[in-house]
Scaffold this active site. Structure first.
Site, short mmCIF file in Angstrom:
data_model
loop_
_atom_site.label_atom_id
_atom_site.label_comp_id
_atom_site.label_asym_id
_atom_site.label_seq_id
_atom_site.Cartn_x
_atom_site.Cartn_y
_atom_site.Cartn_z
N CYS A 221 27.25 -5.88 66.51
CA CYS A 221 28.55 -5.27 66.78
C CYS A 221 29.68 -6.27 66.81
CB CYS A 221 28.53 -4.65 68.15
SG CYS A 221 27.97 -2.99 68.10
N HIS B 206 36.51 1.73 65.63
CA HIS B 206 37.16 1.78 66.95
C HIS B 206 38.52 2.46 66.88
CE1 HIS B 206 34.30 -1.59 67.26
NE2 HIS B 206 34.02 -1.00 68.40
N ARG C 187 35.22 7.39 87.28
CA ARG C 187 35.84 7.05 85.99
C ARG C 187 37.17 7.79 85.80
NH1 ARG C 187 31.70 8.45 81.58
NH2 ARG C 187 30.94 9.86 83.18
N LEU D 27 40.17 6.72 85.60
CA LEU D 27 41.12 6.13 84.66
C LEU D 27 40.78 6.50 83.21
CD1 LEU D 27 43.60 4.35 84.29
CD2 LEU D 27 42.07 2.38 84.10
N1 GLN Z 1 22.80 2.62 66.00
C1 GLN Z 1 23.83 2.60 66.98
C2 GLN Z 1 24.90 3.61 66.68
O1 GLN Z 1 25.18 3.87 65.55
C3 GLN Z 1 24.45 1.25 67.07
C4 GLN Z 1 25.52 1.24 68.10
C5 GLN Z 1 26.11 -0.10 68.34
O2 GLN Z 1 26.05 -0.97 67.52
N2 GLN Z 1 26.70 -0.30 69.48
O3 GLN Z 1 25.52 4.15 67.54
ZN ZN Z 2 27.82 -1.74 66.44
#
Ligand code: GLN
Ligand code: ZN
Length: 763
Positions: free
Chosen positions: A651, A702, A22, A24
């Site tokens: 997500c 993010h 990993r 990069l």
């Molecule tokens: N419960 C997880 C977190 O809060 C959910 C993560 C996700 O949705 N990728 O990290």
């Molecule tokens: Zn999420």
């Protein structure tokens, strides 16, 4: 049997960029932290790119790709190379790398602000691309510096490559129209830009050929789409005196395959793993002699050894039907979606490793297949591979298999109906309007990662580790109470990953040491591997959740990962039917849910973060997938009491088209990502009479940006202008584990302040 004068070649359309260790990722992160200069960053990144090329050359691959390497994302590279810079980034007046990463990660510096480009799953994979925007400020102009550097570097190293670019049709289809330009404006712009891009690169480097990768062709295309595809490609191919190859992946290309011979390509590459139909479709098409036909027989999305007999059968069938084409034996997609190498796997025993193949080993498989087909392989090459598949890999687990077989309809139905349950729960919990919560994880700080490292290396005992984790949980509970969240979480400090954590505790999984795959930018995941029947042998989370709950009067959510997400973020067994693994996982989670409830946990969140990820690209296959997903989720939750509240989390916000299935999962509350996308979905929820209570993420985890109280207030107001207040929860759009405490707490404070302000206004 070997056909006379067989001269098959090998090739691929993409290789992992991250590096075997990993490199990069770590390099980019230290650049983001300003520990290294731009110059050092480029120099090291280019060295990695070059060492990938050298590996491919030394392993005898015939057609070596270039330009597939990216510092963050291949679509982002194109956004920059084509000058698709949205207004908010132009205003920042940044250049080069700084502009590039601002678009990827958002920008907040010296009072200047820009929200990152939105990120979406790349077709049915766990890779995310950045979504191009076509706004009125976009002044498209070719700027191919980075792409050209890939080619000159290869050339200087004496390595001949064929550049691969995401194709113009896919680019158009994935671009969001955010200004007054129409689709046809976009199409014209993109067509001209690609033509200029190919010509510029060719002029500056002397390269005479390109591969255009069009994964969008694996989706259902209507006649208009097909026409657009043909128009764009015809216009480009006729305008450039170059050899253009078309590559496709992630499925079959039934809608356009008949057009291919007329479009002027020098070759076509097909996915024969996910695109099973391609093989039959090929029978109906004829190609001119010398046409290069890529047969993607080695999986680009899974990590099992290729079954040579089967692949050879496929290749020979095509050779017989198309004796005049040049066969290229290839992977079904870019190898970006599999880990780099088995060389660094020290933990798994040889009798397991011999069933696996990562990117490097897959290059070896392509070479073996080519040599067998061309009649130059030693006999034991095929013999050894045959031996692998002679007998079953694992023994049967009849008890679990029977449990799955004996499931009845009532196992999938929760009682009473949701509207009744929610009333019971409202009374039982007495939460304020617009209840606030988070998605589960809190920052995985260096300190916590160090703990895990120390545990692994034996520097600390399991007991010390557990005690430290509990300290973090206690602090986190206190801090959540202090900011005033209504429903708390334990913070997931004990988990490195929401799937691996469960996998490790379940029978039936195996784990790699370094099987990392790029998920987006610098984020990599290490999917566990489903080796055999899955079974829970003891509680997975009850201890730690009960501990967290013991520290507070407020409800703490039990945090579990749902069966479809576990499956989708694992490498599934290629020889185990998906339904079997899913139901086994669902039963394991169901047992855990019931144990949590028994331990006094009143809210349980079962994350289905990845539910949409493997949604089949073709509508005709979607129904079956969704019904399996819904059933599996219902099986996990149907055993609880009416007053136990079941949450789920997803997500992404792209579920407008699968709303009904999501509502059918019959959860009480769902949280999802909404802050980076528009509010269209909220309207769809309202119009569809979506019943599940909903927490549309009010801030983008993010990005390191900290939204102000005003910004939160505006976001919440917008939500409330569409959804009824009783339905709405307030939460970030995903878990907070990738962020730092310095950002997270001010964000939550602002989120809470805004929520309180609105509660007061509306009281
Ligand atoms: N419960 C997880 C977190 O809060 C959910 C993560 C996700 O949705 N990728 O990290
Ligand atoms: Zn999420």
């Amino acid at each position: 049997m070997t056909l006379a004068n067989s001269n098959a070649k090998t090739g691929i359309i993409g290789y992992p960029r991250i590096g075997a260790a990993r490199e990069l990722k770590f390099l980019s992160e230290s650049f983001f932290r300003e520990e290294i200069s731009e110059e050092e960053f480029y120099q090291k990144a280019h060295a990695l790119r070059k060492s990938n090329l050298e590996f491919l050359k030394n392993s005898g691959l015939d057609i070596i790709p270039s330009m597939d390497f990216s510092l963050y994302d291949g679509i982002l590279d194109l956004i920059q190379a084509l000058g698709f810079i949205p207004e908010r980034f132009q205003k920042l007046d940044l250049h080069g790398l700084e502009l590039y990463f601002a678009m990827a990660r958002g920008y907040q510096k010296n009072g200047r602000n820009a929200v990152a480009l939105s990120m979406k799953k790349w077709f049915n994979t766990n890779y995310h691309y950045l979504v191009p925007e076509f706004d009125d400020a976009v002044s498209p102009k070719v700027n191919a510096g980075f792409l050209i550097s890939a080619l000159t570097e290869a050339r200087d190293a004496g390595i001949q490559t064929r550049p691969v670019l995401p194709g113009p049709f896919t680019f158009v289809k994935l671009t969001r129209l955010t200004g007054s330009g129409s689709v046809s404006d976009l199409e014209n712009t993109v067509t001209n830009l690609y033509r200029d891009l190919l010509l510029t690169v060719s002029n500056e480097t002397g390269i005479q050929e390109f591969t255009l990768l069009e994964p969008y062709l694996a989706k259902d295309l209507n006649e208009e789409d097909c026409e657009m595809f043909r128009r764009i490609h015809k216009n480009i191919i006729s305008a450039v005196p170059l050899r253009v190859y078309l590559a496709t992946c992630f499925g079959d290309i039934r809608n356009v395959i008949a057009d291919i011979p007329e479009l002027g390509y020098a070759g076509l590459s097909l996915d024969l793993v996910e695109g099973k139909k391609n093989l039959d479709l090929l029978d109906g098409v004829s190609f001119k002699p010398g046409f290069e036909l890529g047969l993607g027989v080695v999986s680009g999305i899974n990590i099992w050894r290729n079954n040579y007999e089967k692949s050879l059968e496929t290749i020979r069938r095509v050779q017989e039907k198309h004796p005049d084409v040049t066969i290229v034996i290839t992977a079904s997609s870019s190898l970006l979606h599999v880990p780099v190498t088995l060389r660094n796997e020290k933990t798994l025993p040889e009798e397991k490793l011999r069933y696996l193949a990562f990117a490097e080993e897959k290059i070896g498989e392509l070479r073996d297949l080519r040599n067998i087909i061309n009649g130059t392989a030693a006999p034991e090459v095929l013999e050894n591979n045959r031996n692998l598949f002679k007998s079953p890999r694992t023994a049967a687990d009849t008890a679990t298999e029977n449990r799955v077989k004996n499931l009845r309809e009532t196992d999938f139905a929760r009682q009473p109906v949701r509207s009744r349950r929610l009333k019971i729960q409202d009374q039982a919990f007495g939460l304020p309007p617009l209840p606030t919560t988070t998605i589960g994880s809190f920052p995985q700080t260096a300190e916590i990662r160090a703990l895990r490292r120390d545990l692994r290396s034996g520097a600390i005992s399991k007991a010390d580790y557990d005690a430290e984790i509990r300290k973090h949980i206690a602090e986190c509970i206190k801090a959540q109470e202090k900011v005033g969240l209504d429903v708390l979480v334990h913070g997931e400090f004990e988990r490195n990953d929401m799937v691996e954590f469960f996998g490790r505790k379940l029978d039936g999984y195996i784990f790699t040491d370094n099987g990392w795959v790029q998920s987006y930018g610098t984020r990599c995941v290490k999917p566990p591997v489903i080796w055999s029947t899955i079974r829970r042998t003891s509680p997975l989370t009850v201890d730690i959740i009960s501990y967290a709950q013991s520290l507070t009067e407020k409800p703490v959510k039990g945090m579990l990962t749902g069966p479809i997400t576990i499956l989708n973020w694992s490498f599934p067994g290629e020889d185990i039917p998906a339904r079997e693994s899913v139901m086994e996982l669902a039963l394991a989670i169901r047992d855990e849910v019931l144990d949590l409830e028994k331990a006094g946990i009143r809210i349980i969140q079962i994350d289905e973060a990845a539910l949409r990820e493997k949604l089949p690209l073709r509508r005709e296959d979607q129904e079956e997938y969704l019904s399996l997903a819904v059933q599996a989720f219902r099986l996990t939750a149907s055993g609880v009491k009416p007053e136990t509240q079941i949450h789920t989390h997803m997500c992404y916000s792209e579920f407008g088209d699968i709303l009904k299935s999501i509502d059918d999962m019959d959860a009480d509350v769902i949280s999802f990502e909404a802050s980076r996308s528009s509010l269209t979905l909220l309207r769809e929820l309202r119009d569809a009479g979506f019943e599940t209570r909903t927490g549309p993420g009010v801030y983008d985890i993010h990005s390191p940006r900290i939204p102000s109280v005003e910004e939160f207030t505006a976001t919440i107001r917008k939500i409330l202008s569409i959804l009824p207040r009783e339905q709405v929860w307030i939460n970030p759009d995903c878990g907070l584990k990738t962020r730092g405490n310095a950002e997270v707490w001010p964000c939550l404070e602002n989120m809470l302040a805004a929520t309180k302000r609105i509660r007061e206004e509306q009281a």
